[in-house]
Design an enzyme around this catalytic site. Structure first.
Site, PDB file in Angstrom:
ATOM      1  N   ASN A  65      11.764   4.913  -8.966  1.00  0.00           N
ATOM      2  CA  ASN A  65      12.367   3.690  -8.659  1.00  0.00           C
ATOM      3  C   ASN A  65      13.572   4.536  -8.893  1.00  0.00           C
ATOM      4  OD1 ASN A  65      10.233   3.205  -6.871  1.00  0.00           O
ATOM      5  ND2 ASN A  65      10.699   0.888  -8.085  1.00  0.00           N
ATOM      6  N   ARG A 392       4.103   8.893   7.708  1.00  0.00           N
ATOM      7  CA  ARG A 392       3.863   9.066   6.692  1.00  0.00           C
ATOM      8  C   ARG A 392       1.667   9.289   6.900  1.00  0.00           C
ATOM      9  NH1 ARG A 392       8.485   8.640   3.818  1.00  0.00           N
ATOM     10  NH2 ARG A 392       9.498   6.913   3.669  1.00  0.00           N
ATOM     11  N   ARG A 422      12.220  10.328   4.740  1.00  0.00           N
ATOM     12  CA  ARG A 422      12.335  10.458   3.526  1.00  0.00           C
ATOM     13  C   ARG A 422      11.658  11.246   2.763  1.00  0.00           C
ATOM     14  NH1 ARG A 422      17.623  10.818   3.948  1.00  0.00           N
ATOM     15  NH2 ARG A 422      18.213   8.672   4.016  1.00  0.00           N
ATOM     16  N   HIS A 452       9.330   4.358  12.812  1.00  0.00           N
ATOM     17  CA  HIS A 452       9.198   4.155  12.176  1.00  0.00           C
ATOM     18  C   HIS A 452       8.081   2.661  12.756  1.00  0.00           C
ATOM     19  CE1 HIS A 452       9.341   1.195   8.562  1.00  0.00           C
ATOM     20  NE2 HIS A 452       9.205   2.623   8.006  1.00  0.00           N
ATOM     21  N   TYR A 485      -0.601  -0.860  -1.647  1.00  0.00           N
ATOM     22  CA  TYR A 485       0.281  -1.654  -0.808  1.00  0.00           C
ATOM     23  C   TYR A 485      -0.468  -2.991   0.297  1.00  0.00           C
ATOM     24  CZ  TYR A 485       3.988   2.517  -1.223  1.00  0.00           C
ATOM     25  OH  TYR A 485       4.111   3.078  -1.300  1.00  0.00           O
ATOM     26  N   ARG A 582      10.683  -9.367  -0.351  1.00  0.00           N
ATOM     27  CA  ARG A 582      10.498  -8.161  -2.169  1.00  0.00           C
ATOM     28  C   ARG A 582      11.600  -7.537  -3.039  1.00  0.00           C
ATOM     29  NH1 ARG A 582       7.964  -3.070  -0.701  1.00  0.00           N
ATOM     30  NH2 ARG A 582       9.644  -1.948  -1.007  1.00  0.00           N
ATOM     31  N   HIS A 610       4.005  -5.310   0.567  1.00  0.00           N
ATOM     32  CA  HIS A 610       5.151  -4.420   1.777  1.00  0.00           C
ATOM     33  C   HIS A 610       4.714  -5.315   3.598  1.00  0.00           C
ATOM     34  CE1 HIS A 610       4.949  -0.870   4.111  1.00  0.00           C
ATOM     35  NE2 HIS A 610       5.653  -0.170   3.501  1.00  0.00           N
TER      36      HIS A 610
END
Length: 731
Positions: A65, A392, A422, A452, A485, A582, A610
């Site tokens: 991270n 993704r 990204r 997205h 997730y 979160r 998530h």
């Protein structure tokens, strides 16, 4: 309690009407609140209630991270400084001020990281898992590992000189390197060489010695075999270093004639992007540190971090993956969704029977729900078309396989691939090529907006005409993250949602923006933010009518200042607001006259939270929405996101159970204080000591067991009925 986030001013105790809701003091800094989240992740590594290898995993997560933080957030701030940006952040800070306060927090995290790293290594040693230095190896171990070096590693190494005859070598992002100074025996002149350590999926960072769980860092092995690389030279010093490069290299999409070419160019630029951090080992000489800093263009006082432990802690994922069941969480095997159990092999019949099916990952299987939905759609002769958004996906994605099979089976297939996801740009460019080669219509969304949203849209010729089926999710179509997730998904054949998705995909694939009408869905950037603000205002109005207003949001981040301001107004009007956020959260809860009716908690544990849920009491006509959007300005104003209502009582009940559990539990739960710091909740109640995620695992197992019992009962009745009919026929 974690150290508090510094504020521009203290929080005054003043009447509600005197609050200026535009004032920076009521908004926390985005970067600092994200770093606070990483302190909570680090705490999971410090918490001895977690199994040892899971604690190592959390330490690796924090390292990973922080790498991303420097690449994205510090990189972006440094660009602003370089461009002489004087615009203040929402919390009233200039870009350089934000960098300065972030570095204070980062160094605090690094100190805690180092302490934890040493503690965990001691605990690993007790469990016969050794991370040794070369000097600690026995002669037998050295002989074995040196032979491995000669055969498997030595041919991959390339020493690069650093002198007037050799230009300073290119240092790739996050690579592990050795800086070696050496000299000839009869000469006082020192020569510098850079050696890149060849770490890859085929060459792990931690080299296993023999059959036991004994490991040696690859760079340590190289450093102790330098005489082969530099024969006849005397090795004077050898130190490890690593650089982090800025990942913010996007160009304005509106100005690009060729979006694919623009992304490929941006990826090349990222490879050579500005360096934002230099990490060095503690044994590096000051003169060498200064030379590296100068050559790499970083500030030696600000951007150079001396690391006394392992540089690049993200590689500890290799250690955390060691197969020791006694040192991991109890294995979790996702169960089949109870409503997808049954004797009918056709998932479309099942969805039609139930109307809408709410999926909870990772507790329920991604393979037997989402992948099954697309697999059956690819083969079903009645399916005419499949449309999907792809942000993704996994390296060996079954999703891609089923889309290609659908096209080969003669179905119309259209996929909106987001090229600017990204760190997944290269993979998505590759997937787009595979899909196009299979005859699939591939588009890249709407100019200027990232796509997205998480959508699969299927058009099928049912017995009574065309019917539209869909999956709308909060997470990516990635089988790997679906096991790690916590996400939600909705399988539905609601005709209004189907009609809305027709409009949305026409918008995405055409790129045009005519007025489109939506009955159920709340897409951004057109409708979602406006709808959320209106619904918050409606709660304020209903509260004035003596109807106790209630708002509950679950999101990864709360960064948009307009949403924060609206929630402040709701609190001032007496509306109770529960926020499960979160990581990043700009809002300050618990301030008298401003936010005393707002509670903010964060959950950090076994699975990465998530899920996005938006709940409004609405005078008793409760509304639930799930979707892909976080409450960030970029998501609400410059991305194509989709939120869908969850309307069936059975599905609302599941969402209510989820929210109540997370709001009332005390394990893995942190509550935000008014100054932005967090307090970990504690309880002597045995039930409160059970992990939130364990409760949800057990809840899913109970639902599945109940579904299997109901199915068995149904089969038994059917068998009895068939038996009775047979007897009557025989008579």
């Amino acid at each position: 309690m974690d150290p508090k986030i510094p504020l521009k001013t203290d929080s005054p105790d003043v009447p509600a009407k005197s609050f200026d809701l535009k004032s920076p003091e009521w908004y926390l800094n985005r970067e600092l609140t994200w770093l606070e989240f990483n302190k909570r992740v680090l705490h999971e590594g410090q918490d001895d209630r977690n199994p040892l290898l899971e604690r190592v995993f959390f330490l690796a997560v924090v390292g990973s991270n922080l790498d991303e933080f420097f690449m994205k957030r510090i990189g972006g701030l440094k660009q602003q400084v370089g461009a002489s940006v004087k615009k203040l952040s929402i919390d009233g800070r200039l870009p350089q001020e934000q960098i300065d306060i972030c570095y204070d927090s980062v160094r605090e995290i690094l100190d805690q990281q180092l302490t934890l790293e040493k503690d965990l290594q001691q605990l690993l040693t007790k469990e016969k898992i050794f991370i040794k230095r070369y000097s600690e190896l026995s002669q037998r171990e050295k002989h074995s590992i040196d032979a491995h070096f000669v055969n498997e590693i030595y041919p991959l190494l390339t020493p690069q000189g650093m002198d007037p005859a050799h230009p300073f070598p290119f240092i790739s992002n996050l690579s592990i390197n050795l800086l070696v100074s050496c000299s000839y025996p009869d000469n006082d002149h020192s020569y510098l060489n850079r050696i890149k350590i060849p770490i890859s999926s085929e060459m792990p960072r931690f080299v296993k010695i023999g059959k036991s769980d004994t490991f040696l860092l690859l760079e340590d092995l190289v450093a102790n075999n330098l005489e082969l690389l530099l024969p006849g030279m005397e090795i004077e010093t050898c130190a490890t270093f690593r650089v982090t490069r800025n990942a913010i290299t996007e160009r304005h999409e509106e100005q690009a004639n060729d979006l694919l070419g623009m992304i490929e160019s941006a990826l090349r630029e990222r490879k050579f992007a500005e360096i934002v951090r230099l990490e060095v080992g503690p044994n590096m000489l000051d003169i060498h540190k200064g030379k590296l800093a100068a050559e790499l263009g970083v500030d030696e006082d600000m951007d150079v971090f001396e690391v006394d432990g392992i540089i690049g802690l993200r590689d500890l994922f290799e250690i955390s993956a060691i197969d020791r069941s006694d040192l991991h969480f109890t294995p979790h095997h996702p169960i089949d969704n109870a409503e997808l159990l049954g004797d009918d092999p056709n998932i479309f019949h099942t969805i039609r029977e139930h109307g809408s099916i709410l999926l909870q990952h990772p507790y329920e299987s991604f393979e037997t729900s989402v992948e099954r939905f697309l697999r059956e759609a690819s083969k079903d002769p009645k399916v005419l078309a499949i449309k999907m958004t792809l942000y993704r996906t996994a390296k060996d994605s079954k999703i891609i396989k089923y889309l290609i099979e659908a096209a080969q089976n003669g179905k119309q297939v259209a996929v909106v691939v987001e090229l600017m996801a990204r760190f997944d740009e290269s993979a998505n460019i590759r997937w787009a090529g595979f899909l196009e080669e299979a005859g699939i219509h591939v588009t890249y969304g709407v100019v200027g907006l990232k796509t997205h949203s998480k959508l699969i849209f299927v058009i099928r010729k049912d017995y009574n005409g065309l019917r539209r089926y869909a999956h709308i999710g909060t997470g990516n179509y990635h089988a790997g993250t679906a096991r790690a997730y916590a996400d939600l998904g909705l399988l539905t054949c609601n005709p209004d949602i189907g009609a809305d998705l027709t409009e949305l995909f026409n918008y995405l694939t055409s790129g045009y923006t005519p007025m489109r009408q939506y009955t159920k869905l709340l897409p951004s950037p057109k409708l979602l933010k406006k709808a959320l603000l209106n619904k918050i205002e409606r709660e304020i109005t209903s509260n004035k009518d003596n109807n106790q207003g209630l708002i509950q949001f679950k999101t990864n981040a709360l960064e948009d200042s307009d949403i924060v301001e609206a929630l402040y107004k709701a609190s001032q009007a007496g509306v109770h607001v529960d926020l499960i956020v979160r990581d990043t959260c700009r809002l300050r809860p618990g301030i008298k006259g401003l936010s005393e009716n707002i509670r903010v908690i964060s959950i950090v544990g076994r699975f990465l939270e998530h899920t996005r849920i938006f709940y409004f009491k609405n005078r008793g006509n409760e509304e639930y929405f799930i979707g892909s959007a976080d409450l960030m300005k970029r998501n609400l104003e410059s991305r194509v996101e989709v939120c869908t209502p969850v309307e069936l009582p059975k599905n609302k009940k599941l969402l209510r159970e989820l929210l109540d559990l997370q709001l009332n539990n005390k394990r893995n739960v942190w509550e935000m204080n008014e100054d932005g710091g967090y307090t970990q909740l504690r309880s002597n109640n045995k039930n409160d000591s059970v992990c939130v995620h364990r409760f949800l695992i057990e809840s899913a197992e109970k639902r599945s067991a109940a579904g299997r019992r109901a199915l068995a009962k149904k089969r038994s009745k059917k068998k009895s009925a068939n038996s009775s009919s047979a007897k009557k026929r025989n008579k």
